[in-house]
Scaffold this motif. Structure first.
Motif, PDB file in Angstrom:
ATOM      1  N   LEU A   1       0.815  -1.203   0.000  1.00  0.00           N
ATOM      2  CA  LEU A   1       0.000   0.000   0.000  1.00  0.00           C
ATOM      3  C   LEU A   1       0.856   1.263   0.000  1.00  0.00           C
ATOM      4  CD1 LEU A   1      -2.535  -1.282   2.681  1.00  0.00           C
ATOM      5  CD2 LEU A   1      -2.922  -1.149   0.216  1.00  0.00           C
ATOM      6  N   GLY A   2       2.166   1.088  -0.229  1.00  0.00           N
ATOM      7  CA  GLY A   2       3.073   2.230  -0.161  1.00  0.00           C
ATOM      8  C   GLY A   2       2.997   3.124  -1.387  1.00  0.00           C
ATOM      9  N   ARG A   3       3.519   4.338  -1.202  1.00  0.00           N
ATOM     10  CA  ARG A   3       3.612   5.274  -2.331  1.00  0.00           C
ATOM     11  C   ARG A   3       5.096   5.486  -2.607  1.00  0.00           C
ATOM     12  NH1 ARG A   3       0.560   9.014   1.806  1.00  0.00           N
ATOM     13  NH2 ARG A   3      -1.230   7.658   2.146  1.00  0.00           N
ATOM     14  N   GLU A   4       5.375   5.965  -3.815  1.00  0.00           N
ATOM     15  CA  GLU A   4       6.775   6.099  -4.183  1.00  0.00           C
ATOM     16  C   GLU A   4       7.515   7.081  -3.267  1.00  0.00           C
ATOM     17  OE1 GLU A   4       6.968   5.741  -8.395  1.00  0.00           O
ATOM     18  OE2 GLU A   4       9.132   6.141  -8.373  1.00  0.00           O
ATOM     19  N   GLU A   5       6.808   8.123  -2.840  1.00  0.00           N
ATOM     20  CA  GLU A   5       7.453   9.117  -1.976  1.00  0.00           C
ATOM     21  C   GLU A   5       7.667   8.595  -0.542  1.00  0.00           C
ATOM     22  OE1 GLU A   5       4.597   9.420  -3.613  1.00  0.00           O
ATOM     23  OE2 GLU A   5       3.058  10.483  -2.470  1.00  0.00           O
ATOM     24  N   ASP A   6       7.116   7.424  -0.238  1.00  0.00           N
ATOM     25  CA  ASP A   6       7.273   6.865   1.109  1.00  0.00           C
ATOM     26  C   ASP A   6       8.731   6.586   1.473  1.00  0.00           C
ATOM     27  OD1 ASP A   6       4.697   7.001   1.862  1.00  0.00           O
ATOM     28  OD2 ASP A   6       4.222   4.867   1.579  1.00  0.00           O
ATOM     29  N   ILE A   7       9.515   6.238   0.457  1.00  0.00           N
ATOM     30  CA  ILE A   7      10.917   5.920   0.732  1.00  0.00           C
ATOM     31  C   ILE A   7      11.618   7.151   1.301  1.00  0.00           C
ATOM     32  CG2 ILE A   7      13.112   5.187  -0.265  1.00  0.00           C
ATOM     33  CD1 ILE A   7      11.585   3.511  -2.255  1.00  0.00           C
ATOM     34  N   GLU A   8      11.391   8.305   0.642  1.00  0.00           N
ATOM     35  CA  GLU A   8      12.014   9.535   1.146  1.00  0.00           C
ATOM     36  C   GLU A   8      11.387   9.952   2.472  1.00  0.00           C
ATOM     37  OE1 GLU A   8      14.794  10.399  -0.132  1.00  0.00           O
ATOM     38  OE2 GLU A   8      14.414   8.844  -1.639  1.00  0.00           O
ATOM     39  N   LEU A   9      10.080   9.689   2.598  1.00  0.00           N
ATOM     40  CA  LEU A   9       9.372  10.063   3.825  1.00  0.00           C
ATOM     41  C   LEU A   9       9.927   9.312   5.032  1.00  0.00           C
ATOM     42  CD1 LEU A   9       6.963  11.682   4.982  1.00  0.00           C
ATOM     43  CD2 LEU A   9       5.517   9.692   4.523  1.00  0.00           C
ATOM     44  N   VAL A  10      10.152   8.031   4.839  1.00  0.00           N
ATOM     45  CA  VAL A  10      10.641   7.231   5.968  1.00  0.00           C
ATOM     46  C   VAL A  10      12.088   7.627   6.301  1.00  0.00           C
ATOM     47  CG1 VAL A  10      11.558   5.150   4.837  1.00  0.00           C
ATOM     48  CG2 VAL A  10      10.364   4.936   6.982  1.00  0.00           C
TER      49      VAL A  10
ATOM     50  N   ASP B   1      13.266  10.592   5.889  1.00  0.00           N
ATOM     51  CA  ASP B   1      13.162  11.901   6.526  1.00  0.00           C
ATOM     52  C   ASP B   1      12.825  11.737   8.013  1.00  0.00           C
ATOM     53  OD1 ASP B   1      13.124  14.750   6.522  1.00  0.00           O
ATOM     54  OD2 ASP B   1      10.935  14.664   6.598  1.00  0.00           O
ATOM     55  N   ALA B   2      11.904  10.811   8.301  1.00  0.00           N
ATOM     56  CA  ALA B   2      11.566  10.539   9.703  1.00  0.00           C
ATOM     57  C   ALA B   2      12.807  10.039  10.443  1.00  0.00           C
ATOM     58  CB  ALA B   2      10.433   9.526   9.776  1.00  0.00           C
ATOM     59  N   CYS B   3      13.572   9.163   9.793  1.00  0.00           N
ATOM     60  CA  CYS B   3      14.810   8.656  10.387  1.00  0.00           C
ATOM     61  C   CYS B   3      15.781   9.806  10.656  1.00  0.00           C
ATOM     62  CB  CYS B   3      15.484   7.650   9.457  1.00  0.00           C
ATOM     63  SG  CYS B   3      14.639   6.069   9.350  1.00  0.00           S
ATOM     64  N   ASP B   4      15.865  10.716   9.690  1.00  0.00           N
ATOM     65  CA  ASP B   4      16.785  11.844   9.805  1.00  0.00           C
ATOM     66  C   ASP B   4      16.410  12.757  10.972  1.00  0.00           C
ATOM     67  OD1 ASP B   4      19.023  13.341   8.323  1.00  0.00           O
ATOM     68  OD2 ASP B   4      17.490  14.888   8.613  1.00  0.00           O
ATOM     69  N   ASN B   5      15.115  12.796  11.294  1.00  0.00           N
ATOM     70  CA  ASN B   5      14.683  13.598  12.430  1.00  0.00           C
ATOM     71  C   ASN B   5      15.052  12.964  13.768  1.00  0.00           C
ATOM     72  OD1 ASN B   5      13.219  16.154  11.854  1.00  0.00           O
ATOM     73  ND2 ASN B   5      12.196  14.804  10.392  1.00  0.00           N
ATOM     74  N   ILE B   6      15.271  11.663  13.763  1.00  0.00           N
ATOM     75  CA  ILE B   6      15.669  10.997  15.007  1.00  0.00           C
ATOM     76  C   ILE B   6      17.189  11.025  15.138  1.00  0.00           C
ATOM     77  CG2 ILE B   6      15.555   8.877  16.356  1.00  0.00           C
ATOM     78  CD1 ILE B   6      13.106   8.061  14.759  1.00  0.00           C
ATOM     79  N   ALA B   7      17.879  10.793  14.042  1.00  0.00           N
ATOM     80  CA  ALA B   7      19.340  10.781  14.053  1.00  0.00           C
ATOM     81  C   ALA B   7      19.827  11.635  12.884  1.00  0.00           C
ATOM     82  CB  ALA B   7      19.862   9.354  13.929  1.00  0.00           C
ATOM     83  N   PRO B   8      19.945  12.954  13.083  1.00  0.00           N
ATOM     84  CA  PRO B   8      20.238  13.861  11.967  1.00  0.00           C
ATOM     85  C   PRO B   8      21.473  13.454  11.170  1.00  0.00           C
ATOM     86  CG  PRO B   8      19.730  15.091  13.957  1.00  0.00           C
ATOM     87  CD  PRO B   8      19.811  13.652  14.359  1.00  0.00           C
ATOM     88  N   GLY B   9      21.318  13.427   9.848  1.00  0.00           N
ATOM     89  CA  GLY B   9      22.431  13.107   8.969  1.00  0.00           C
ATOM     90  C   GLY B   9      22.583  11.622   8.695  1.00  0.00           C
ATOM     91  N   LEU B  10      21.882  10.806   9.472  1.00  0.00           N
ATOM     92  CA  LEU B  10      21.973   9.343   9.348  1.00  0.00           C
ATOM     93  C   LEU B  10      23.427   8.870   9.259  1.00  0.00           C
ATOM     94  CD1 LEU B  10      18.979   8.672   6.917  1.00  0.00           C
ATOM     95  CD2 LEU B  10      19.037   8.441   9.394  1.00  0.00           C
TER      96      LEU B  10
ATOM     97  N   ILE C   1      17.092   0.275   2.876  1.00  0.00           N
ATOM     98  CA  ILE C   1      16.807   1.125   1.708  1.00  0.00           C
ATOM     99  C   ILE C   1      18.064   1.324   0.861  1.00  0.00           C
ATOM    100  CG2 ILE C   1      16.096   3.440   0.966  1.00  0.00           C
ATOM    101  CD1 ILE C   1      14.171   3.495   3.334  1.00  0.00           C
ATOM    102  N   THR C   2      19.211   1.521   1.516  1.00  0.00           N
ATOM    103  CA  THR C   2      20.443   1.722   0.775  1.00  0.00           C
ATOM    104  C   THR C   2      20.824   0.468  -0.014  1.00  0.00           C
ATOM    105  OG1 THR C   2      21.134   3.136   2.585  1.00  0.00           O
ATOM    106  CG2 THR C   2      22.825   2.542   0.999  1.00  0.00           C
TER     107      THR C   2
ATOM    108  N   PHE D   1      12.175  -2.219  -2.410  1.00  0.00           N
ATOM    109  CA  PHE D   1      11.156  -1.274  -1.950  1.00  0.00           C
ATOM    110  C   PHE D   1      10.296  -0.813  -3.138  1.00  0.00           C
ATOM    111  CE2 PHE D   1      11.931  -0.150   2.530  1.00  0.00           C
ATOM    112  CZ  PHE D   1      13.075  -0.900   2.771  1.00  0.00           C
ATOM    113  N   LEU D   2      10.981  -0.494  -4.237  1.00  0.00           N
ATOM    114  CA  LEU D   2      10.259  -0.014  -5.424  1.00  0.00           C
ATOM    115  C   LEU D   2       9.327  -1.091  -5.969  1.00  0.00           C
ATOM    116  CD1 LEU D   2      13.143   2.006  -7.120  1.00  0.00           C
ATOM    117  CD2 LEU D   2      11.044   2.942  -6.089  1.00  0.00           C
ATOM    118  N   THR D   3       9.795  -2.329  -5.969  1.00  0.00           N
ATOM    119  CA  THR D   3       8.948  -3.422  -6.449  1.00  0.00           C
ATOM    120  C   THR D   3       7.688  -3.527  -5.592  1.00  0.00           C
ATOM    121  OG1 THR D   3      10.984  -4.552  -7.024  1.00  0.00           O
ATOM    122  CG2 THR D   3       8.964  -5.865  -7.085  1.00  0.00           C
TER     123      THR D   3
END
Lengths: 216, 438
Positions: B371-380, B382-391, B415-416, B422-424
């Protein structure tokens, strides 16, 4: 008159004596109390509260943080099925699905005969026996559908009663030795330390009040 | 590299019959380390531990000797042994507590003597019911034997030991949360500074918190000397260590291995160790040190099991637990399950962790369910980046403890390394790995 049996109250009192602070006994006492009914009844919480000298709300508020304490009734056997990474890789979700069908309940549910409660749990540290499960915190694994069915039958027939005590009974070995060290001396030191902490607290409060005054 | 042979240190009794009884323990050199320690000055015992370069075995890998040396002088000092083992895929302390509880007790007593503690607590994970019973029985035996209590072995040193059961909370493995829990409260990590309980710990007193495996090494170190311990392994990764191997391998289990001398490939493929990936399949990825650690791919198989080598490649040996995922593993599902764990175990004090873990879990779940959207990858991300800036690795911290910054590790890795998967999922509206992963 306590809700907990005289025997359990006695056990609790001995545990309280082991700690420098009564409150430290709160969690071990909740375990002992849970052993009586399989869950922490409001009455048991009141007993624990009076034994450690805090309010029942404090006990409930603390116990509710921890997965092992049940604040609602549970079945005689609580089956915790790990679905975390190592067990998931070994088919834990498929096993959980089977368990749900077999027991007719979803995770968190209890069978109508009050025999089993099913839980989906986090890693239980039995990853070399994945998928692993615990029944009343006793380990079984690796499990498959067939061995799960056999386990259920054995639990129901009482065949495993020695290995798996009723839910809530955690440690069946009592400590035999009281505190041996000269606690009078330590207590005296602790009084001093407590006084120092109190003094520090007062100072901090005073400092805070001073800041608040400035802001307004 | 190959498997080195050496005298096993912490695991030597684990496979013996009745290894948890005093009788068996004494028959195999038990309490000799404590007896020797009691004839030394406490400072000399500490010096041996310093010489051993023993790194903490809990996950952070902080040198035990240095932790001890930071303990503030005080009439009341405490030692707390951390056996709240809950990092997913870690099960070494579980083995130690069930099969060699006396070794934990002896190690605790040696540390107490060196540190001048008069009361020590062994905090054992509550779910280890059998371990708790064996530990309590062993403690009864140890008191009767004269190893614990007043004037132990006529040394003039007195010490009391309490077995404290946990009650099911991953966060209580964090040492300040553990102390809160031991004080009878909710397991909320304490605000830092002070960074170390060695300054303000249990009941506000100077306290050392050591992992169960860490203290289990002490009897051997005292008997054989810190230098003998440091001669095993290499550099800062001294001695041997219990590695917990799980996932898609033929022989999952615990293995005591000399540090830095063996590679992940040896651990996973050596017939005496992991015995290779299950069903002759290919390796997809592995987690080198518990689910808080970023993943590695087949290219990192030849890295040695050394704290520094793994850190240089951007991950950690952590709690010493290695999870193998073969080619049939859905990386989205694996990363989702790990995020679900963190979401469930976040204590709730800090917003980035409490809210972020839930968001990440829900986004990961919808991707896995198709049920994901393509922008979900960046969204998730981004959420990660808010917990640990810069990853980055090690992660930057936005929270009181390191649970929060551990959340992005697996998501970022998945993801990396497997963005196509993820895209599939997103494009085809479902998991391409039929859901039955064996």
């Amino acid at each position: 008159m306590t809700h907990l049996s005289a025997e359990l109250v006695e056990k609790c009192k001995k545990v309280v004596e082991l700690y420098p602070s009564k409150r430290s006994a709160l969690i071990p006492l909740c375990h002992i109390a849970q052993g009586q009914n399989g869950w922490l009844t409001p009455e048991a919480i009141e007993d624990v509260a009076s034994l450690v000298g805090v309010s029942p709300a404090e006990v409930r508020g603390t116990a509710s943080f921890y997965d092992m304490f049940h604040l609602e009734p549970v079945g005689k056997h609580v089956i915790a099925m790990c679905t975390n990474i190592a067990c998931m890789l070994a088919g834990a979700y498929e096993l959980l699905e089977h368990a749900q069908e077999k027991l007719g309940v979803s995770p968190g549910g209890t069978t109508t005969d009050k025999e089993f409660t099913l839980e989906e749990s986090e890693c239980l540290a039995g990853c070399d026996k994945a998928p692993c499960i615990q029944v009343n915190h006793r380990f079984f694994g690796p499990m498959d559908n067939a061995s799960f069915d056999t386990l259920l039958a054995d639990l129901k027939s009482g065949k495993l009663a020695d290995v798996v005590p009723p839910h809530g009974v955690l440690i069946r070995i009592d400590r035999e030795h009281k505190r041996k060290v000269n606690y009078e001396a330590i207590d005296a030191e602790r009084v001093e330390i407590d006084a120092a902490i109190k003094e520090r607290k007062l100072k901090l409060e005073a400092a805070n009040n001073a800041t608040v005054g400035k802001d307004s | 590299m190959a498997l080195t042979t050496f005298e096993k240190i912490v695991s030597k009794r684990l496979k013996l019959e009745n290894s948890y009884t005093l009788e068996q323990y004494l028959a195999t050199g038990g309490y000799d380390g404590l007896k020797k320690a009691l004839q030394m000055n406490p400072e000399d015992v500490s010096a041996e531990v310093m010489d051993a370069s023993l790194l903490g075995r809990g996950g952070a890998g902080f040198p035990a000797g240095r932790k001890w040396s930071m303990l503030k002088p005080s009439p009341v000092r405490y030692l707390v042994v951390n056996g709240d083992e809950s990092e997913p895929a870690t099960f070494k302390d579980h083995e130690l507590v069930e099969r060699d509880p006396h070794q934990i007790i002896e190690g605790t007593l040696i540390a107490s003597y060196a540190l001048g503690a008069r009361q020590a607590f062994i905090f054992c994970r509550g779910e280890f019911a059998l371990g708790l019973e064996r530990l309590e029985a062993a403690l009864n035996e140890a008191y009767a034997y004269g190893a614990v209590g007043s004037d132990i072995f006529n040394s003039g040193f007195s010490i009391d030991l309490v077995i404290h059961p946990g009650a099911g909370a991953y966060i209580c493995g964090e040492e300040t949360a553990l102390l809160e829990s031991l004080e009878g409260k909710r397991g909320y990590p304490r605000i830092k500074p002070p960074y170390f309980p060695a300054v303000i710990g249990l009941y506000g007193m100077p306290t050392v918190v050591n992992n169960m495996e860490t203290v289990s090494n002490l009897p051997w170190i005292v008997l054989n000397g810190g230098k003998a311990f440091a001669s095993l392994g290499e550099g800062s990764s001294a001695g041997s260590r219990l590695f917990a191997l799980s996932g898609h391998v033929n022989r999952p289990g615990w293995y005591e291995i000399e540090m830095a001398k063996t590679t992940f490939r040896d651990l996973i493929e050596n017939p005496e160790l992991g015995g290779g990936v299950r069903n002759g399949r290919k390796l997809k990825a592995f987690i080198p040190g518990g689910v808080s650690a970023p993943w590695f791919g087949p290219d990192e198989m030849d890295l040695p099991l050394s704290q520094d080598a793994v850190a240089q490649k951007g991950s950690m040996l952590g709690s010493g637990s290695v999870v193998v995922m073969d080619e049939t593993t859905c990386p989205v599902r694996a990363a989702w399950r790990i995020s679900k764990f963190f979401s469930r175990e976040s204590c709730g004090q800090c917003t980035p962790c409490r809210e972020g873990s839930g968001w990440i879990e829900r986004i990961m779940h919808r991707i896995e369910m198709g049920l994901g959207r393509e922008e979900d990858i960046e969204l998730v991300l981004d959420a990660c980046d808010n917990i640990a800036p810069g990853l980055t690795w090690p992660p930057k911290q936005t929270t009181i403890c390191v649970l929060g910054p551990s959340i992005p590790s697996s998501i970022h890795s998945a993801i990396t390394m497997f963005r196509d998967d993820f895209l599939t999922h997103i494009k085809e509206g479902g998991c391409s790995y039929d859901g039955k992963i064996n």
